[in-house]
Design an enzyme around this catalytic site. Structure first.
Site, PDB file in Angstrom:
ATOM      1  N   SER A  51      25.166  19.810  34.255  1.00 57.47           N
ATOM      2  CA  SER A  51      26.418  20.174  33.596  1.00 57.47           C
ATOM      3  C   SER A  51      27.533  19.231  34.010  1.00 57.47           C
ATOM      4  O   SER A  51      27.545  18.697  35.126  1.00 57.47           O
ATOM      5  CB  SER A  51      26.783  21.607  33.989  1.00 57.47           C
ATOM      6  N   LYS A  78      24.566  23.458  40.387  1.00 66.21           N
ATOM      7  CA  LYS A  78      24.123  22.292  39.622  1.00 66.21           C
ATOM      8  C   LYS A  78      24.229  21.028  40.481  1.00 66.21           C
ATOM      9  O   LYS A  78      23.324  20.177  40.483  1.00 66.21           O
ATOM     10  CB  LYS A  78      24.945  22.138  38.343  1.00 66.21           C
ATOM     11  N   TYR A  94      28.720  28.378  40.348  1.00 72.11           N
ATOM     12  CA  TYR A  94      27.804  27.903  39.309  1.00 72.11           C
ATOM     13  C   TYR A  94      27.734  26.375  39.320  1.00 72.11           C
ATOM     14  O   TYR A  94      26.656  25.779  39.365  1.00 72.11           O
ATOM     15  CB  TYR A  94      28.241  28.396  37.933  1.00 72.11           C
TER      16      TYR A  94
END
Length: 374
Positions: A155, A184, A180
């Site tokens: 991302s 990643k 989050y």
């Protein structure tokens, strides 16, 4: 089918130092069997379709926590073929190992993981356990079965607050503002270390920007559980009458109209990018990282106006206070993917919104609707 040529000369990066395989396409069909984790999700389902269209054999694994079995039924309808589907959680390493015993995979495309930014701030331990723990389980099982070809769904959140725009792959990473994004980033670092330790691995990391749109058939699209976390699914639900209005968080940013600017990419362009990455893997590429975006920034008001145009009616909104952690602008420089993958986003803003609106009107309750409505 692919024929395989063997070259025992190391490439300049040291990747595949013992044996380099080059795949020469003879026919449309590929001999590769690709495991797609999280294949029932929004990007996963569209990518499965494009992989099958490109001639690959696909096996899907998903725990269906944030996805629907119905989505894969519709993928099978679109593709006209049955797909082996397994309900497996990647935190269950034994179940994953059993799956690898049943199938001979040539590569893995890894979408599976939790992805709600707000939820990750409330439940950081869950996000670290599921996203990082599940990924390390997957990598261990892959290694144990000598499957060392992987495409990872990353991302643009790994870039944190942009130091410059447009964002290229050399921009510093790690300044993530939520758990989050940190998962990643940490997974990317794990994969970099893995490739350094063992040059037989081939890993392509794809950093997404903002996927929107839906399949042209209107049969599959984004189906968020509960209140949508992203702008466009929320906007579509307002337009179809499920929600009252959109909150526009801040209209005083240093942007053309004062609202936040982001890089939105059609999900079908994104899916095609995974096929291009799969072909890159087959070149024995070592570790590669690519942005998948359009390179074009659109504001929140641009997006609302475009969906209003697609829906044929105004979509109500109200201006609200800025949200903590939001930035003014974020958009990609996708040149490297064009150069090395031969990939470029081709679908514009109107097409993104037309396809999203078709999905929303045919499926007002997502995959819980009683079949697509004509």
């Amino acid at each position: 089918m692919y024929t395989v040529k063997v070259d025992t000369t190391a490439d300049e990066t040291g990747a595949c130092a013992r044996t380099k395989l080059s795949f020469v396409k003879k026919k449309k069909m590929s001999s590769g069997c690709v495991l797609v984790t999280g294949g029932a999700g929004f990007v996963g389902t569209h990518s499965v379709i494009e992989l099958i269209n490109a001639g690959y054999s696909v096996v899907v694994v998903d725990n269906f926590v944030n996805a629907s079995h119905e989505s894969l039924k519709r993928v099978e309808e679109i593709c006209g073929t049955k797909i082996p589907i397994f309900s497996v959680d990647l935190t269950d390493k034994q179940a994953l190992a059993d799956l690898f015993k049943k199938h001979k995979f040539t590569s893995v495309i890894h979408f599976a993981g939790l992805k709600a930014v707000g939820e990750s701030c409330e439940l950081p331990l869950l996000y670290y356990k599921v996203n990082i723990g599940g990924t390390t389980n997957l990598l261990e099982v892959m290694k144990e079965n000598n499957v060392k070809n992987l495409i990872f769904s990353s991302s643009a959140t790994v870039y944190g607050t942009p130091e410059y725009l447009p964002l290229d792959e050399n921009h510093p990473t790690g300044g993530c503002t939520n758990p989050y994004g940190k998962t990643k980033y940490f997974i990317e670092e794990i994969m970099k270390d893995l490739c350094k330790s063992d040059p037989e691995w081939n890993i392509v990391i794809l950093r997404y920007f903002n996927p929107v749109g839906a399949h042209k058939s209107g049969k599959i699209g984004e189906d968020p559980k509960g209140v949508p976390n992203n702008l466009m699914p929320y906007c579509a639900q307002v337009a179809v009458g499920k929600r009252k209005e959109i909150n526009v968080y801040g209209n005083d940013y240093d942007t053309p109209d004062g609202t936040g600017v982001r890089d939105y990419i059609h999900v079908e362009d994104l899916a095609i990018g995974h096929v291009a990455a799969q072909k890159k893997i087959e070149e024995c590429c070592g570790l590669k990282i690519y942005n998948l975006g359009t390179g074009q920034g659109y504001s929140v008001m641009d997006m609302i106006n475009a969906l209003s145009k697609a829906a044929g009616k105004p979509v109500p909104y109200k201006i609200a206070e800025r949200r903590t952690g939001d930035i003014a602008s974020c958009y990609s420089k996708p040149d490297l993917a064009a150069k090395e993958l031969g990939w470029k986003a081709t679908r514009g803003l109107d097409e993104m919104c037309e396809d999203l609106w078709r999905w929303q009107t045919m499926n007002p309750d997502g995959f819980n609707s009683n079949g697509p409505k004509s």
